[in-house]
Design a protein around this motif. Sequence first.
Motif, short mmCIF file in Angstrom:
data_model
loop_
_atom_site.label_atom_id
_atom_site.label_comp_id
_atom_site.label_asym_id
_atom_site.label_seq_id
_atom_site.Cartn_x
_atom_site.Cartn_y
_atom_site.Cartn_z
N GLY A 106 0.95 -1.02 -0.19
CA GLY A 106 0.14 -0.33 -0.03
C GLY A 106 1.10 1.17 -0.20
O GLY A 106 0.56 2.33 -0.05
N VAL A 107 1.91 1.30 0.08
CA VAL A 107 3.25 2.36 0.98
C VAL A 107 3.01 2.73 -0.96
O VAL A 107 3.00 2.02 -1.88
CB VAL A 107 4.42 1.98 0.59
CG1 VAL A 107 5.04 3.62 0.23
CG2 VAL A 107 4.25 1.84 1.89
N GLY A 108 2.68 4.43 -1.14
CA GLY A 108 2.43 5.31 -2.75
C GLY A 108 2.70 6.61 -2.37
O GLY A 108 2.43 6.80 -0.93
N GLY A 109 2.37 7.36 -2.86
CA GLY A 109 1.81 8.74 -3.17
C GLY A 109 2.75 9.42 -2.09
O GLY A 109 3.14 10.12 -1.48
N LEU A 110 4.36 8.89 -2.42
CA LEU A 110 4.99 10.04 -1.86
C LEU A 110 5.32 11.57 -2.69
O LEU A 110 5.30 11.68 -4.05
CB LEU A 110 6.87 9.38 -2.34
CG LEU A 110 6.55 7.76 -1.81
CD1 LEU A 110 7.96 6.75 -2.38
CD2 LEU A 110 6.48 7.57 -0.68
N SER A 111 5.82 11.90 -1.55
CA SER A 111 5.77 13.94 -1.80
C SER A 111 7.74 14.09 -1.23
O SER A 111 7.44 13.78 -0.45
CB SER A 111 5.28 14.35 -0.82
OG SER A 111 4.93 15.80 -1.29
N ILE A 112 8.08 14.33 -2.52
CA ILE A 112 9.11 14.81 -3.08
C ILE A 112 9.98 15.79 -3.62
O ILE A 112 9.35 16.25 -4.22
CB ILE A 112 9.90 13.34 -3.82
CG1 ILE A 112 9.84 11.78 -3.74
CG2 ILE A 112 11.15 13.59 -4.01
CD1 ILE A 112 9.75 11.34 -4.54
N GLY A 113 10.39 16.61 -1.90
CA GLY A 113 10.98 17.82 -1.80
C GLY A 113 12.35 17.97 -3.23
O GLY A 113 13.08 18.29 -2.66
N MET A 114 12.13 17.49 -4.11
CA MET A 114 13.23 17.56 -5.01
C MET A 114 14.19 19.59 -4.95
O MET A 114 15.05 18.79 -4.88
CB MET A 114 12.96 17.24 -6.29
CG MET A 114 14.22 17.56 -7.87
SD MET A 114 12.44 17.44 -9.17
CE MET A 114 11.97 19.24 -9.52
N GLU A 115 13.42 20.24 -5.29
CA GLU A 115 13.31 21.90 -5.02
C GLU A 115 14.08 22.05 -6.82
O GLU A 115 13.90 23.55 -7.69
CB GLU A 115 14.69 22.37 -3.87
CG GLU A 115 14.41 21.32 -2.88
CD GLU A 115 13.24 21.41 -2.15
OE1 GLU A 115 12.01 21.67 -2.80
OE2 GLU A 115 13.02 20.88 -1.13
N SER A 116 14.97 21.44 -7.42
CA SER A 116 15.54 21.04 -8.38
C SER A 116 16.81 20.37 -9.24
O SER A 116 16.68 19.40 -8.32
CB SER A 116 16.87 22.58 -8.05
OG SER A 116 18.10 22.95 -9.06
N GLY A 117 16.53 20.92 -10.73
CA GLY A 117 16.89 19.33 -11.26
C GLY A 117 18.21 19.77 -11.87
O GLY A 117 19.38 19.01 -13.14
N ASP A 118 18.66 21.33 -11.35
CA ASP A 118 20.16 22.10 -11.26
C ASP A 118 21.82 21.49 -10.53
O ASP A 118 21.08 21.35 -9.45
CB ASP A 118 19.99 23.25 -11.65
CG ASP A 118 21.36 23.94 -12.22
OD1 ASP A 118 21.74 23.77 -12.60
OD2 ASP A 118 21.21 24.87 -10.99
N ASP A 119 22.26 21.06 -11.05
CA ASP A 119 22.95 20.07 -10.06
C ASP A 119 23.67 21.54 -9.11
O ASP A 119 24.67 21.65 -8.32
CB ASP A 119 24.63 19.84 -10.98
CG ASP A 119 23.98 18.23 -10.98
OD1 ASP A 119 23.56 17.94 -9.89
OD2 ASP A 119 24.89 17.05 -11.60
N GLU A 120 23.76 22.75 -9.87
CA GLU A 120 25.08 24.33 -9.34
C GLU A 120 23.67 24.24 -8.09
O GLU A 120 24.25 24.80 -7.32
CB GLU A 120 24.80 25.02 -10.46
CG GLU A 120 26.38 25.11 -10.90
CD GLU A 120 26.36 26.53 -11.52
OE1 GLU A 120 26.88 27.32 -11.47
OE2 GLU A 120 26.67 26.01 -13.06
N THR A 121 22.25 24.47 -8.68
CA THR A 121 21.95 25.15 -7.57
C THR A 121 21.84 23.59 -6.42
O THR A 121 22.06 23.94 -4.91
CB THR A 121 20.13 25.30 -8.17
OG1 THR A 121 20.32 26.16 -9.26
CG2 THR A 121 19.74 25.82 -6.78
N LEU A 122 21.71 22.65 -6.23
CA LEU A 122 21.37 21.36 -5.65
C LEU A 122 22.69 21.40 -4.53
O LEU A 122 22.94 21.39 -3.76
CB LEU A 122 21.39 20.51 -6.88
CG LEU A 122 20.21 19.79 -7.66
CD1 LEU A 122 20.06 18.63 -7.98
CD2 LEU A 122 18.60 19.77 -6.00
N ALA A 123 24.12 21.48 -5.54
CA ALA A 123 24.98 21.53 -4.41
C ALA A 123 25.10 22.69 -3.66
O ALA A 123 25.49 22.93 -2.54
CB ALA A 123 26.49 21.41 -5.34
#
Length: 290
Positions: A106-123
Amino acid sequence: MIIQATSGCTYNKCKFCSLYQGECFHMTPLAVFEEDLAEIKSVQPHARRVFLTGANPFAMSYENLKLYALTVRDYLIKCQIIAMFASIRDIKNKSVEQLRKLRAMGVGGLSIGMESGDDETLAFVNKGCTAADIVEQLAKLDEAGIEYYLVYMTGLAGRGNGVRNAVRTADMLNQISPYFVENPFFLSIDSLTLFPDTELYEMRRGEFIPAGEKERLQELIILLQNLRLRTRIQADTVSNFRPITGAFPKDKEKMIAELRHIIDTVSEEEMAAYRGSLKSLGIDKIETAL
Ligand code: SF4
């Protein structure tokens, strides 16, 4: 139904976040979890959807998640989905096979705080993962059939960097979901709020110059222009000056037109004043981009 499964965040190092400062991560003891489930059962025995709270309950090991998911099902026999917050890091230590089994429980509907897909910003904001990590881990969820929602945060890259952040994030997002077309079920858009007790706030006059409000809307336009996913866009949290939502790509041009209209008709000062008035976020005065 909402039930607390964990407290605190296992990571606690994102420079823009102060939500769980000073709070150690721990799991709700199983006995307490069961007491809460018994109470829920007494008022809503047919609950179909349960949301586990805590910054990232998905950080629990496979064995612990299995135990908590099966316990939910012991009490709420009609429960179909056990949803929760998760980070990309929390998926890494679980195999596709384990994810499939969790989905079957039944596990599902994960809410994921990705925030960005830009390596510079993530770092820069110390998110603890790279764009390649995001693509790799989301592919595992896709393969296991686990539905997820992603969060993107405009303004996170700072003044002058929004276009780069949006273009690279769209490039990254365009690589995901080869198996499971429903994912991401939606893409939620937040606009960075600079909280006084964060590292990013301390950097606001030096290394990090906050982006203006119009610049953030322009960033969102660029993201939409470069995105090739089939999903829903939900730019409707309180951090957005005006709610913009729609099916994507069906409503792409309509949403872009709405964003352009705001840029053309609302002053930077009015938008900054709105952000400064966001008492619902728990602060009296927020540092604006002006
Ligand atoms: S943004 Fe999420 S992962 Fe990062 S410190 Fe805050 S709660 Fe933890």
